[in-house]
Design a protein around this motif. Structure first.
Motif, PDB file in Angstrom:
ATOM      1  N   GLN A 162     -17.304 -12.210 -11.081  1.00 34.66           N
ATOM      2  CA  GLN A 162     -16.632 -12.676 -12.295  1.00 34.66           C
ATOM      3  C   GLN A 162     -15.108 -12.758 -12.106  1.00 34.66           C
ATOM      4  N   TYR A 163     -14.566 -11.948 -11.181  1.00 36.19           N
ATOM      5  CA  TYR A 163     -13.132 -11.936 -10.887  1.00 36.19           C
ATOM      6  C   TYR A 163     -12.934 -11.983  -9.370  1.00 36.19           C
ATOM      7  N   ILE A 164     -11.880 -12.665  -8.938  1.00 33.98           N
ATOM      8  CA  ILE A 164     -11.400 -12.542  -7.557  1.00 33.98           C
ATOM      9  C   ILE A 164      -9.907 -12.260  -7.605  1.00 33.98           C
TER      10      ILE A 164
ATOM     11  N   LYS B 266     -12.508 -15.693 -12.789  1.00 39.36           N
ATOM     12  CA  LYS B 266     -11.155 -15.343 -13.220  1.00 39.36           C
ATOM     13  C   LYS B 266     -10.301 -15.036 -11.998  1.00 39.36           C
ATOM     14  N   LYS B 267      -9.387 -15.927 -11.708  1.00 37.42           N
ATOM     15  CA  LYS B 267      -8.473 -15.765 -10.579  1.00 37.42           C
ATOM     16  C   LYS B 267      -7.365 -14.806 -11.007  1.00 37.42           C
ATOM     17  N   THR B 268      -7.240 -13.708 -10.286  1.00 33.19           N
ATOM     18  CA  THR B 268      -6.343 -12.630 -10.682  1.00 33.19           C
ATOM     19  C   THR B 268      -5.231 -12.449  -9.657  1.00 33.19           C
ATOM     20  N   ALA B 269      -3.991 -12.507 -10.115  1.00 32.75           N
ATOM     21  CA  ALA B 269      -2.837 -12.273  -9.245  1.00 32.75           C
ATOM     22  C   ALA B 269      -2.420 -10.815  -9.370  1.00 32.75           C
ATOM     23  N   VAL B 270      -2.330 -10.129  -8.232  1.00 32.50           N
ATOM     24  CA  VAL B 270      -2.018  -8.698  -8.203  1.00 32.50           C
ATOM     25  C   VAL B 270      -0.571  -8.498  -7.753  1.00 32.50           C
ATOM     26  N   PHE B 271       0.202  -7.794  -8.576  1.00 35.21           N
ATOM     27  CA  PHE B 271       1.613  -7.546  -8.279  1.00 35.21           C
ATOM     28  C   PHE B 271       1.907  -6.058  -8.294  1.00 35.21           C
ATOM     29  N   VAL B 272       2.906  -5.660  -7.500  1.00 34.38           N
ATOM     30  CA  VAL B 272       3.386  -4.277  -7.483  1.00 34.38           C
ATOM     31  C   VAL B 272       4.891  -4.289  -7.692  1.00 34.38           C
ATOM     32  N   ASN B 273       5.316  -3.884  -8.882  1.00 33.47           N
ATOM     33  CA  ASN B 273       6.747  -3.769  -9.202  1.00 33.47           C
ATOM     34  C   ASN B 273       7.514  -5.063  -8.934  1.00 33.47           C
ATOM     35  N   ALA B 274       6.869  -6.197  -9.208  1.00 30.33           N
ATOM     36  CA  ALA B 274       7.523  -7.493  -9.039  1.00 30.33           C
ATOM     37  C   ALA B 274       8.394  -7.798 -10.251  1.00 30.33           C
ATOM     38  N   SER B 275       9.279  -8.775 -10.111  1.00 32.41           N
ATOM     39  CA  SER B 275      10.109  -9.189 -11.238  1.00 32.41           C
ATOM     40  C   SER B 275       9.318 -10.112 -12.153  1.00 32.41           C
TER      41      SER B 275
END
Length: 207
Positions: A27-29, A56-65
């Motif tokens: 359901q998500y990538i 559901k295309k999911t963008a993963v961020f870590v402390n991004a602006s």
């Protein structure tokens, strides 16, 4: 009877591998936009990612602006955003208002985790994601003690992540908590960082 969890397969990068993953109907990538991660996407094929449907295309961020997040999600037309760092409530709110997308806020969990600190996030996150607490913001392949989730006091549904593999997948999938929304599969189902082992995934999902 509680709804069965949905499946998120994270840390993807290569079109041929993504195609194989999609054949399993998750359901998500997830795609990691954290340069220090071994699963950092680099430059994805824009038109290929934009053209992916029914997941559901999911963008993963870590402390991004905020600017970086907005630019990336617009460029690739993502459907959801996972914030996996130390993002504040105000920042999550800004991301939600700027993109209008589903927000998954991740937290690193250990035996001492204070779930009460999540209360301010209830209004700005659509889901929480509980991962094993490490210094590398996920992808460690380590499992936390799921018994600590008995102390989780809120109704907000969550993704379960951290070291889920072929051996413990069924335990995760059948974990008795109606708030469990999704199982997040990543490093334990890889041939190499960013490349998922389709045979292992098939074996798990058959269960």
């Amino acid at each position: 009877m509680r709804p069965l969890p949905v499946i998120k397969i994270c840390g993807l990068r290569e079109p041929s591998n993504i195609k194989e993953v999609l054949s399993l109907d998750p359901q998500y990538i997830g795609f990691v936009f954290y340069p220090s991660s071994s699963r950092f996407v680099g430059e994805l094929d824009i038109e290929y990612i934009k053209g992916l449907k029914d997941v559901k295309k999911t963008a993963v961020f870590v402390n991004a602006s905020l600017e970086e997040i907005v630019t990336v999600v617009n460029k690739y037309q993502f459907d959801a955003i996972q914030l996996h760092g130390h993002e504040s409530v105000a920042f999550c709110k800004d991301v939600k208002e700027s993109t209008g997308l589903e927000i998954i806020k991740a937290f690193g969990i250990d035996s001492e985790f204070d779930f009460n600190q999540l209360e301010p996030y209830l209004l700005v996150a659509d889901y929480f994601l509980f991962d094993t607490k490490t210094s590398i913001y996920g992808g460690s392949g380590r499992v936390f003690n799921w018994d600590v989730l008995k102390r989780y006091p809120f109704d907000k549904r969550y993704f379960l992540s951290g070291g889920i593999d072929l051996d413990n997948f069924q335990d995760a999938y059948t974990f008795e908590d109606e708030r469990l929304y999704a199982i997040d599969l990543n490093s334990r189902f890889e041939s190499s960082p960013g490349i998922k082992n389709i045979l292992l995934l098939k074996q798990a999902l058959k269960k």
